[in-house]
Scaffold this active site. Sequence first.
Site, PDB file in Angstrom:
ATOM      1  N   GLN A   1       0.845  -1.193   0.000  1.00  0.00           N
ATOM      2  CA  GLN A   1       0.000   0.000   0.000  1.00  0.00           C
ATOM      3  C   GLN A   1       0.883   1.247   0.000  1.00  0.00           C
ATOM      4  O   GLN A   1       1.667   1.466   0.930  1.00  0.00           O
ATOM      5  CB  GLN A   1      -0.940   0.044   1.214  1.00  0.00           C
ATOM      6  CG  GLN A   1      -1.949   1.198   1.067  1.00  0.00           C
ATOM      7  CD  GLN A   1      -2.841   1.422   2.264  1.00  0.00           C
ATOM      8  OE1 GLN A   1      -2.365   1.580   3.374  1.00  0.00           O
ATOM      9  NE2 GLN A   1      -4.149   1.480   2.035  1.00  0.00           N
TER      10      GLN A   1
ATOM     11  N   TYR B   1      -5.705  10.734   3.844  1.00  0.00           N
ATOM     12  CA  TYR B   1      -4.332  10.984   3.409  1.00  0.00           C
ATOM     13  C   TYR B   1      -4.331  11.711   2.057  1.00  0.00           C
ATOM     14  O   TYR B   1      -5.386  12.060   1.536  1.00  0.00           O
ATOM     15  CB  TYR B   1      -3.545   9.659   3.402  1.00  0.00           C
ATOM     16  CG  TYR B   1      -3.484   9.080   4.794  1.00  0.00           C
ATOM     17  CD1 TYR B   1      -2.677   9.665   5.769  1.00  0.00           C
ATOM     18  CD2 TYR B   1      -4.271   7.995   5.169  1.00  0.00           C
ATOM     19  CE1 TYR B   1      -2.647   9.184   7.073  1.00  0.00           C
ATOM     20  CE2 TYR B   1      -4.244   7.503   6.472  1.00  0.00           C
ATOM     21  CZ  TYR B   1      -3.429   8.099   7.419  1.00  0.00           C
ATOM     22  OH  TYR B   1      -3.410   7.636   8.704  1.00  0.00           O
TER      23      TYR B   1
ATOM     24  N   ARG C   1      -7.583   1.981  -2.881  1.00  0.00           N
ATOM     25  CA  ARG C   1      -8.510   1.989  -1.751  1.00  0.00           C
ATOM     26  C   ARG C   1      -9.120   3.376  -1.584  1.00  0.00           C
ATOM     27  O   ARG C   1      -8.396   4.378  -1.608  1.00  0.00           O
ATOM     28  CB  ARG C   1      -7.792   1.607  -0.452  1.00  0.00           C
ATOM     29  CG  ARG C   1      -8.761   1.378   0.695  1.00  0.00           C
ATOM     30  CD  ARG C   1      -8.082   0.873   1.958  1.00  0.00           C
ATOM     31  NE  ARG C   1      -8.963  -0.066   2.650  1.00  0.00           N
ATOM     32  CZ  ARG C   1      -8.913  -0.324   3.950  1.00  0.00           C
ATOM     33  NH1 ARG C   1      -8.001   0.248   4.717  1.00  0.00           N
ATOM     34  NH2 ARG C   1      -9.760  -1.177   4.499  1.00  0.00           N
TER      35      ARG C   1
ATOM     36  N   GLY D   1      -9.141  -6.613   9.108  1.00  0.00           N
ATOM     37  CA  GLY D   1      -8.057  -5.958   9.831  1.00  0.00           C
ATOM     38  C   GLY D   1      -7.761  -6.599  11.171  1.00  0.00           C
ATOM     39  O   GLY D   1      -6.925  -7.496  11.301  1.00  0.00           O
ATOM     40  N   ARG D   2      -8.492  -6.175  12.210  1.00  0.00           N
ATOM     41  CA  ARG D   2      -8.109  -6.536  13.574  1.00  0.00           C
ATOM     42  C   ARG D   2      -8.158  -8.038  13.847  1.00  0.00           C
ATOM     43  O   ARG D   2      -7.347  -8.562  14.614  1.00  0.00           O
ATOM     44  CB  ARG D   2      -8.970  -5.746  14.558  1.00  0.00           C
ATOM     45  CG  ARG D   2      -8.559  -4.277  14.586  1.00  0.00           C
ATOM     46  CD  ARG D   2      -9.617  -3.376  15.167  1.00  0.00           C
ATOM     47  NE  ARG D   2     -10.773  -3.244  14.276  1.00  0.00           N
ATOM     48  CZ  ARG D   2     -11.797  -2.431  14.504  1.00  0.00           C
ATOM     49  NH1 ARG D   2     -11.805  -1.695  15.601  1.00  0.00           N
ATOM     50  NH2 ARG D   2     -12.796  -2.359  13.650  1.00  0.00           N
TER      51      ARG D   2
HETATM   52  C1  LIG Z   1      -3.760  -0.804  13.804  1.00  0.00           C
HETATM   53  C2  LIG Z   1      -4.449  -0.367  12.540  1.00  0.00           C
HETATM   54  C3  LIG Z   1      -3.702   0.169  11.507  1.00  0.00           C
HETATM   55  C4  LIG Z   1      -4.300   0.533  10.290  1.00  0.00           C
HETATM   56  N1  LIG Z   1      -3.527   0.999   9.261  1.00  0.00           N
HETATM   57  C5  LIG Z   1      -4.086   1.236   8.044  1.00  0.00           C
HETATM   58  C6  LIG Z   1      -3.265   1.586   6.925  1.00  0.00           C
HETATM   59  O1  LIG Z   1      -2.028   1.668   6.997  1.00  0.00           O
HETATM   60  N2  LIG Z   1      -3.895   1.815   5.744  1.00  0.00           N
HETATM   61  C7  LIG Z   1      -5.259   1.709   5.600  1.00  0.00           C
HETATM   62  O2  LIG Z   1      -5.777   1.906   4.504  1.00  0.00           O
HETATM   63  N3  LIG Z   1      -6.047   1.366   6.653  1.00  0.00           N
HETATM   64  C8  LIG Z   1      -5.491   1.109   7.849  1.00  0.00           C
HETATM   65  N4  LIG Z   1      -6.284   0.689   8.897  1.00  0.00           N
HETATM   66  C9  LIG Z   1      -7.714   0.401   8.660  1.00  0.00           C
HETATM   67  C10 LIG Z   1      -7.907  -1.109   8.388  1.00  0.00           C
HETATM   68  O3  LIG Z   1      -7.374  -1.446   7.115  1.00  0.00           O
HETATM   69  C11 LIG Z   1      -9.405  -1.522   8.455  1.00  0.00           C
HETATM   70  O4  LIG Z   1     -10.117  -0.766   7.524  1.00  0.00           O
HETATM   71  C12 LIG Z   1      -9.975  -1.318   9.860  1.00  0.00           C
HETATM   72  O5  LIG Z   1      -9.157  -1.976  10.807  1.00  0.00           O
HETATM   73  C13 LIG Z   1     -11.407  -1.848   9.988  1.00  0.00           C
HETATM   74  O6  LIG Z   1     -11.470  -3.212   9.678  1.00  0.00           O
HETATM   75  P1  LIG Z   1     -11.615  -4.377  10.815  1.00  0.00           P
HETATM   76  O7  LIG Z   1     -12.919  -4.156  11.498  1.00  0.00           O
HETATM   77  O8  LIG Z   1     -11.576  -5.667  10.032  1.00  0.00           O
HETATM   78  O9  LIG Z   1     -10.445  -4.220  11.739  1.00  0.00           O
HETATM   79  C14 LIG Z   1      -5.701   0.374  10.120  1.00  0.00           C
HETATM   80  C15 LIG Z   1      -6.456  -0.145  11.191  1.00  0.00           C
HETATM   81  C16 LIG Z   1      -5.851  -0.512  12.381  1.00  0.00           C
HETATM   82  C17 LIG Z   1      -6.690  -1.120  13.483  1.00  0.00           C
END
Ligand SMILES: Cc1cc2nc3c(=O)[nH]c(=O)nc-3n(C[C@H](O)[C@H](O)[C@H](O)COP(=O)(O)O)c2cc1C
Length: 357
Positions: A97, A177, A224, A314-315
Amino acid sequence: MDLFDPIDLGALHLANRVVMAPLTRLRAGDAGVPNALMAEQYAQRASVGLIVSEGVYPGAESRGYYGQPGVITDEQEAGWRLVADAVHDAGGRIVMQLMHAGRVSHPDLSGSDRTLAPSAVAISGAVHTQHGKREHVVPHALTADELVRVRDEFVEAARRALRAGFDGVELHGANGYLLHQFLSPVSNVREDGYGGSAAARARFVIEVAEAVAAEVGGDRVGIRISPMNQAQDVVETDEAETRATYEALLDGLRPLGLAYLSVLHADPAGALVQDLRAHFAGPLVVNSGFGSVTSRAEATGLIERAHADAVAVGRAIIANPDLVDRWRAEAPENAPRPEHFYTAGAEGYTDYPRLSA
Ligand SMILES: Cc1cc2nc3c(=O)[nH]c(=O)nc-3n(C[C@H](O)[C@H](O)[C@H](O)COP(=O)(O)O)c2cc1C
């Protein structure tokens, strides 16, 4: 259609439809060089269909966070080679990314005396730097010449990513961003052909995607977006205006034949996301955002009802390196430990147990 069925996103052949969402973890140190610990973290998660790396800065002034990795030096490129090789050896696929932080950065992080943005509109609040908390500054509005340079930095970063062995790149056009800053009339008040109308606000993002696709092939480029997900003072509250902007964007991207469109939106099955999908006319990856942690039930439902071709998770993947096996077996999951999301070292990073352990 099943979450565990294979799918092709452009040139990317996924063994299943679980995508590891981009996740910033800030473990690349002062020089932003990927290391063996990061390679281990990604390789542990290689059974997902596709890994999207954490946001990586494509130019010195685009660094958004201390400890974030970059892809602008030979040393960083060599570090990413470790990551790509480890993921491939474990049977996975990975794209990088590319994230230009724009005005979310700070002079302490950008290494210059300024931050960059479409317009001189500051973000409110403070940012954590290596020197502690600092107020955001009024950014420098990119000139026409500088726009070309930023675009070329994305191209050079993509070239390095593929040279390091990555399968492709994802352009970060979401979450407030730089590319997202261009799309919103709140952060983009330009009057020069890159702002002032929906089509003009979409123009720079399209130009970056065109240039990157020309370099590495459109079928290895994803993007994205996060329409109407209010983030970091990039506000999109007017639905008609937001639709017009993103429709212009996707109409502009459609001819490039990109690998996929990834949308972060609270209601992926709703009209906005599904209408945008029709404008893009390619594979759709969705994620419903931070409001609730993506669950097995949500992900399987989205695929079974054909609301998406793949789901970014993500999480749950932070906490479960073997998430695909667990979801397949409907097995219990480890809970994420948010206190370690952005800290240094292995704790809360590579120490989540697998089911077999
Ligand atoms: C620790 C953390 C770091 C993240 N870093 C990014 C990132 O670098 N780029 C991005 O597009 N989204 C980032 N996100 C958003 C995640 O890609 C995702 O959209 C978000 O965690 C919600 O999805 P989930 O419910 O499956 O966790 C981040 C989220 C978390 C929790």
